[in-house]
Design an enzyme around this catalytic site. Structure first.
Site, PDB file in Angstrom:
ATOM      1  N   ALA A 175     -22.549  62.514  15.527  1.00  0.00           N
ATOM      2  CA  ALA A 175     -21.243  63.151  15.698  1.00  0.00           C
ATOM      3  C   ALA A 175     -21.360  64.313  16.676  1.00  0.00           C
ATOM      4  O   ALA A 175     -22.322  65.087  16.619  1.00  0.00           O
ATOM      5  CB  ALA A 175     -20.732  63.661  14.356  1.00  0.00           C
ATOM      6  N   GLU A 189     -11.857  56.778  14.015  1.00  0.00           N
ATOM      7  CA  GLU A 189     -12.118  56.853  15.449  1.00  0.00           C
ATOM      8  C   GLU A 189     -11.187  55.961  16.276  1.00  0.00           C
ATOM      9  O   GLU A 189     -11.292  55.927  17.500  1.00  0.00           O
ATOM     10  CB  GLU A 189     -13.581  56.502  15.737  1.00  0.00           C
ATOM     11  CG  GLU A 189     -14.581  57.440  15.091  1.00  0.00           C
ATOM     12  CD  GLU A 189     -14.486  58.880  15.592  1.00  0.00           C
ATOM     13  OE1 GLU A 189     -13.939  59.120  16.687  1.00  0.00           O
ATOM     14  OE2 GLU A 189     -14.959  59.777  14.875  1.00  0.00           O
ATOM     15  N   GLY A 208     -18.037  65.778  17.882  1.00  0.00           N
ATOM     16  CA  GLY A 208     -16.691  66.365  17.918  1.00  0.00           C
ATOM     17  C   GLY A 208     -16.346  66.988  16.580  1.00  0.00           C
ATOM     18  O   GLY A 208     -17.164  67.691  15.978  1.00  0.00           O
TER      19      GLY A 208
END
EC number: 4.3.2.9
Length: 188
Positions: A21, A98, A23
């Site tokens: 990850a 996502e 973000g």
């Protein structure tokens, strides 16, 4: 890009996978909203990639009201993030978060290096068709909170903090507002 079925992505129990990850999912509370099995595995660096923010397919994020994070290949650059060990049962919820079905992001395999120098292969996500735009102040804040919470290198945290956000002053979703408030309360 290799197939997701690669052995390197799976832990030895065969029931989990590793996710890199970079973000909003840097922040523990954020990733746990939709993916409760996520357990911190390591801080890691993705070499020869660069962080960017954009609107997927030119559409502004209704959740974040600004650009959302993506990565693209860029020799000599690096992106720091967190590797989460997740149960395979959360794979569909992660893909949904996502926007894989709608084409916002595509899952990719990346090889990252931990701070101890170990190389591991992880699942991550990348926008394929986007317009570069700055993130909202709220999105930037969640990313910076996650970077601090997980001890990403200070120089990288400074780089994240220096990102110029857009001028959005409204609210984001209630659950995200709650996460931001809790994070601010911890730092005061």
């Amino acid at each position: 890009m290799a197939n997701f079925g690669c052995e390197d992505l799976r832990s030895q129990d065969g029931e989990s996978f590793l996710y890199f990850a970079y973000g909003s999912n840097l922040l523990t509370e954020r990733i746990h909203l939709r993916n409760p099995s996520a357990v911190f595995y390591s801080v890691a660096r993705l070499q020869d990639f660069k962080l960017d923010f954009g609107n997927p397919q030119g559409k502004t994020s209704e959740t974040w009201h600004g650009g959302i994070a993506t990565i693209f290949e860029s020799p000599g650059d690096e992106v720091w993030g967190v590797v989460w060990k997740m149960n395979k049962s959360n794979l569909s919820s992660l893909d949904k978060q996502e926007g894989v079905k709608s084409g916002m992001y595509v899952p990719i395999e990346v090889t990252v290096s931990t701070q101890e120098g170990k190389e591991i292969t992880c699942r991550s996500y990348q926008m394929t068709n986007y317009e570069s735009v700055p993130p909202s102040p709220q999105y930037k804040k969640v990313i910076c909170m996650g970077a601090k919470e997980n001890g990403l290198p200070l120089e990288y945290q400074k780089k994240l903090n220096s990102i110029e956000p857009n001028d959005y002053k409204g609210k984001v979703s209630e659950e995200i507002e709650d996460i931001i408030k809790k994070g601010e309360a911890k730092t005061h």
